[in-house]
Scaffold this motif. Sequence first.
Motif, PDB file in Angstrom:
ATOM      1  N   PHE A 190       0.856  -1.183   0.000  1.00  0.00           N
ATOM      2  CA  PHE A 190       0.000   0.000   0.000  1.00  0.00           C
ATOM      3  C   PHE A 190       0.895   1.236   0.000  1.00  0.00           C
ATOM      4  CE2 PHE A 190       0.837  -1.311   4.299  1.00  0.00           C
ATOM      5  CZ  PHE A 190       1.052  -0.134   5.014  1.00  0.00           C
ATOM      6  N   THR A 191       0.273   2.409  -0.116  1.00  0.00           N
ATOM      7  CA  THR A 191       1.015   3.665  -0.178  1.00  0.00           C
ATOM      8  C   THR A 191       0.465   4.631   0.855  1.00  0.00           C
ATOM      9  OG1 THR A 191       1.429   3.391  -2.550  1.00  0.00           O
ATOM     10  CG2 THR A 191       1.717   5.601  -1.640  1.00  0.00           C
ATOM     11  N   VAL A 192       1.365   5.242   1.630  1.00  0.00           N
ATOM     12  CA  VAL A 192       1.022   6.272   2.599  1.00  0.00           C
ATOM     13  C   VAL A 192       2.026   7.405   2.452  1.00  0.00           C
ATOM     14  CG1 VAL A 192       0.776   6.854   5.039  1.00  0.00           C
ATOM     15  CG2 VAL A 192       0.009   4.615   4.212  1.00  0.00           C
ATOM     16  N   PHE A 193       1.505   8.646   2.302  1.00  0.00           N
ATOM     17  CA  PHE A 193       2.378   9.809   2.144  1.00  0.00           C
ATOM     18  C   PHE A 193       3.379   9.593   1.008  1.00  0.00           C
ATOM     19  CE2 PHE A 193       1.453   9.900   6.827  1.00  0.00           C
ATOM     20  CZ  PHE A 193       0.497  10.906   6.757  1.00  0.00           C
ATOM     21  N   ASP A 194       2.880   9.046  -0.074  1.00  0.00           N
ATOM     22  CA  ASP A 194       3.691   8.813  -1.281  1.00  0.00           C
ATOM     23  C   ASP A 194       4.876   7.877  -1.047  1.00  0.00           C
ATOM     24  OD1 ASP A 194       2.108  10.492  -2.879  1.00  0.00           O
ATOM     25  OD2 ASP A 194       3.200  12.266  -2.197  1.00  0.00           O
ATOM     26  N   ARG A 195       4.771   7.050  -0.024  1.00  0.00           N
ATOM     27  CA  ARG A 195       5.812   6.062   0.226  1.00  0.00           C
ATOM     28  C   ARG A 195       5.224   4.661   0.114  1.00  0.00           C
ATOM     29  NH1 ARG A 195      10.409   8.445   2.117  1.00  0.00           N
ATOM     30  NH2 ARG A 195      10.186  10.516   3.052  1.00  0.00           N
ATOM     31  N   ASN A 196       5.909   3.811  -0.640  1.00  0.00           N
ATOM     32  CA  ASN A 196       5.467   2.428  -0.767  1.00  0.00           C
ATOM     33  C   ASN A 196       5.743   1.674   0.535  1.00  0.00           C
ATOM     34  OD1 ASN A 196       4.725   2.808  -3.460  1.00  0.00           O
ATOM     35  ND2 ASN A 196       6.792   2.325  -4.191  1.00  0.00           N
ATOM     36  N   MET A 197       4.724   0.940   0.987  1.00  0.00           N
ATOM     37  CA  MET A 197       4.855   0.130   2.193  1.00  0.00           C
ATOM     38  C   MET A 197       4.252  -1.246   1.935  1.00  0.00           C
ATOM     39  SD  MET A 197       3.802   2.864   5.177  1.00  0.00           S
ATOM     40  CE  MET A 197       4.398   4.562   5.129  1.00  0.00           C
ATOM     41  N   VAL A 198       4.683  -2.206   2.736  1.00  0.00           N
ATOM     42  CA  VAL A 198       4.193  -3.580   2.595  1.00  0.00           C
ATOM     43  C   VAL A 198       4.046  -4.179   3.996  1.00  0.00           C
ATOM     44  CG1 VAL A 198       4.681  -5.896   1.728  1.00  0.00           C
ATOM     45  CG2 VAL A 198       5.297  -3.907   0.345  1.00  0.00           C
ATOM     46  N   VAL A 199       2.954  -4.910   4.195  1.00  0.00           N
ATOM     47  CA  VAL A 199       2.817  -5.742   5.389  1.00  0.00           C
ATOM     48  C   VAL A 199       2.598  -7.177   4.922  1.00  0.00           C
ATOM     49  CG1 VAL A 199       1.945  -3.933   6.907  1.00  0.00           C
ATOM     50  CG2 VAL A 199       0.341  -5.283   5.538  1.00  0.00           C
ATOM     51  N   SER A 200       3.083  -8.119   5.710  1.00  0.00           N
ATOM     52  CA  SER A 200       2.888  -9.519   5.341  1.00  0.00           C
ATOM     53  C   SER A 200       2.832 -10.372   6.589  1.00  0.00           C
ATOM     54  CB  SER A 200       3.991 -10.023   4.399  1.00  0.00           C
ATOM     55  OG  SER A 200       5.217 -10.177   5.081  1.00  0.00           O
ATOM     56  N   MET A 201       2.110 -11.458   6.481  1.00  0.00           N
ATOM     57  CA  MET A 201       2.061 -12.474   7.519  1.00  0.00           C
ATOM     58  C   MET A 201       2.682 -13.739   6.944  1.00  0.00           C
ATOM     59  SD  MET A 201      -1.737 -11.850   9.133  1.00  0.00           S
ATOM     60  CE  MET A 201      -1.414 -13.077  10.414  1.00  0.00           C
ATOM     61  N   ASN A 202       3.536 -14.379   7.733  1.00  0.00           N
ATOM     62  CA  ASN A 202       4.329 -15.495   7.220  1.00  0.00           C
ATOM     63  C   ASN A 202       4.379 -16.639   8.219  1.00  0.00           C
ATOM     64  OD1 ASN A 202       5.868 -13.844   4.885  1.00  0.00           O
ATOM     65  ND2 ASN A 202       5.814 -12.609   6.745  1.00  0.00           N
ATOM     66  N   TYR A 203       4.489 -17.827   7.683  1.00  0.00           N
ATOM     67  CA  TYR A 203       4.753 -19.014   8.500  1.00  0.00           C
ATOM     68  C   TYR A 203       5.888 -19.763   7.820  1.00  0.00           C
ATOM     69  CZ  TYR A 203       4.228 -23.548  10.788  1.00  0.00           C
ATOM     70  OH  TYR A 203       4.461 -24.702  11.489  1.00  0.00           O
ATOM     71  N   GLN A 204       6.950 -20.051   8.590  1.00  0.00           N
ATOM     72  CA  GLN A 204       8.115 -20.705   7.988  1.00  0.00           C
ATOM     73  C   GLN A 204       8.614 -21.834   8.863  1.00  0.00           C
ATOM     74  OE1 GLN A 204      11.594 -18.244   7.404  1.00  0.00           O
ATOM     75  NE2 GLN A 204      12.433 -19.630   5.862  1.00  0.00           N
ATOM     76  N   ASN A 205       8.861 -22.972   8.232  1.00  0.00           N
ATOM     77  CA  ASN A 205       9.490 -24.120   8.892  1.00  0.00           C
ATOM     78  C   ASN A 205      10.996 -23.940   8.759  1.00  0.00           C
ATOM     79  OD1 ASN A 205      10.080 -26.552  10.010  1.00  0.00           O
ATOM     80  ND2 ASN A 205       9.311 -27.796   8.324  1.00  0.00           N
ATOM     81  N   LEU A 206      11.690 -23.707   9.890  1.00  0.00           N
ATOM     82  CA  LEU A 206      13.079 -23.279   9.845  1.00  0.00           C
ATOM     83  C   LEU A 206      14.090 -24.370  10.156  1.00  0.00           C
ATOM     84  CD1 LEU A 206      12.373 -19.881  11.562  1.00  0.00           C
ATOM     85  CD2 LEU A 206      13.406 -20.129   9.309  1.00  0.00           C
ATOM     86  N   TYR A 207      13.769 -25.310  11.040  1.00  0.00           N
ATOM     87  CA  TYR A 207      14.703 -26.376  11.399  1.00  0.00           C
ATOM     88  C   TYR A 207      13.972 -27.710  11.356  1.00  0.00           C
ATOM     89  CZ  TYR A 207      17.780 -22.702  13.226  1.00  0.00           C
ATOM     90  OH  TYR A 207      18.575 -21.591  13.364  1.00  0.00           O
ATOM     91  N   ASP A 208      14.642 -28.724  10.848  1.00  0.00           N
ATOM     92  CA  ASP A 208      14.081 -30.074  10.800  1.00  0.00           C
ATOM     93  C   ASP A 208      15.075 -31.028  11.466  1.00  0.00           C
ATOM     94  OD1 ASP A 208      11.887 -31.764   8.888  1.00  0.00           O
ATOM     95  OD2 ASP A 208      13.632 -32.875   9.576  1.00  0.00           O
ATOM     96  N   PHE A 209      14.557 -31.879  12.362  1.00  0.00           N
ATOM     97  CA  PHE A 209      15.423 -32.752  13.157  1.00  0.00           C
ATOM     98  C   PHE A 209      15.315 -34.228  12.767  1.00  0.00           C
ATOM     99  CE2 PHE A 209      14.497 -29.046  15.790  1.00  0.00           C
ATOM    100  CZ  PHE A 209      15.755 -28.681  16.229  1.00  0.00           C
ATOM    101  N   THR A 210      14.735 -34.523  11.622  1.00  0.00           N
ATOM    102  CA  THR A 210      14.468 -35.903  11.256  1.00  0.00           C
ATOM    103  C   THR A 210      15.761 -36.695  11.046  1.00  0.00           C
ATOM    104  OG1 THR A 210      12.440 -35.193  10.157  1.00  0.00           O
ATOM    105  CG2 THR A 210      13.244 -37.403   9.660  1.00  0.00           C
ATOM    106  N   ARG A 211      15.856 -37.835  11.727  1.00  0.00           N
ATOM    107  CA  ARG A 211      16.998 -38.742  11.555  1.00  0.00           C
ATOM    108  C   ARG A 211      16.608 -40.122  12.074  1.00  0.00           C
ATOM    109  NH1 ARG A 211      22.411 -36.496  13.461  1.00  0.00           N
ATOM    110  NH2 ARG A 211      22.931 -36.347  11.255  1.00  0.00           N
TER     111      ARG A 211
END
Length: 395
Positions: A71-92
């Motif tokens: 979106f844009t506020v005061f002529d500045r581009n801005m972004v918001v996002s929601m994220n889900y990330q799987n960062l470490y895997d322990f399978t062995r």
Amino acid sequence: MGGAFIAIADDATAASWNPGGLTQLETPEVSIVGDHFLRAEDNTFGTNPEASGDQSVSETRLNYLSATYPFTVFDRNMVVSMNYQNLYDFTREWRFPLSRSSETLSENQHIDYQQDGTLSAYGLAYAIQLTHELSFGFTLNLWENGIYKNEWVQKVQTSGSGSFHGKPFASGSNSSDEYSFSGFNANFGILWNVTSRLTLGAVYKTPFTADIKRNFSFISYLDFLDTPYIDSKVNTPYREKGNLNMPMAYGVGVAYRFSDQFTMAADIYRTEWGDYVYEDSKGNKTCPINGLPESKSDVDATHQVRIGGEYLFIRENCVIPLRGGIFYDPSPAQGSPDAYFGVSVGSGIAYGQFVFDLAYQFRFGNNVGASILQDFYFSQDVREHTVYASMIVHF
């Protein structure tokens, strides 16, 4: 692109790689990434050759999920996002025989070792284009249970037989060591378009202290076939709360666009694994990498180096990318990091509001893993194959 993405960061995964890059997203979008990996390990036990051999494990998981709104506020581009990330895997998974003998003891065992679990984080990201050339962003990461539980468990089952002072016996044990994990940290990033062709990026991920809940149990038996009156059984449950200090990490990247079709990029990324310490409820501090007390641990920081390129085949109604890269991706270990290297290739198609990508990564290391089982003069050759698939939908 071999992971060389800090100075590119032009999709929703920028929330992790470099939040400053999120301002490049011009329309609302949702994205999903899945991966499948296969790891093959050729293990060598210096003290027990009978335990040496090949082991393998594979897993398919959700890797990333996001929703992004510019979106844009005061002529500045801005972004918001929601994220889900799987960062470490322990399978062995390991299954192997193990023998030991002395003047008084002879025993043959079968070991069944399983480790499973993941660590994931929810992220709320925000980015702003400060000037036409410079963008800044941050991601607040909440490490809590979600699609997958933030926990890992190690289970070991043994069964065996032998003799002690000539008396035959049967033995066995079951142990379970469960850990749950929760915490909070942040990622900060900048993206600087130095010229129309040259871009620099930087990311910093804050250290944090995670709350750990541990639930340990151990049950064993020793049955003497001819003299049952000296049989023994052990049942040891144990629970505690502790803290796990997670290290800071930071990196810089550069990207150069030779033309509208061809781009090259390179990153260097450092993680301070020497600060990775577990503190139990009694104040004892140990290094999870080697199991040694903090005072005896010698674990250096790791430096990832990633180089990659992208060529775009631009057609009238679609764009087809061809990407590839190489990387050096060491793992922390006692004394000095274990050396891992890798290559990756990928392609996809952008058609209308849809973008689909597919990538393959091969990562390998030789004579690594000595920190895992130091008393057995252990080492292994590792081969990891990972396939990533992603879909982005623009609105």
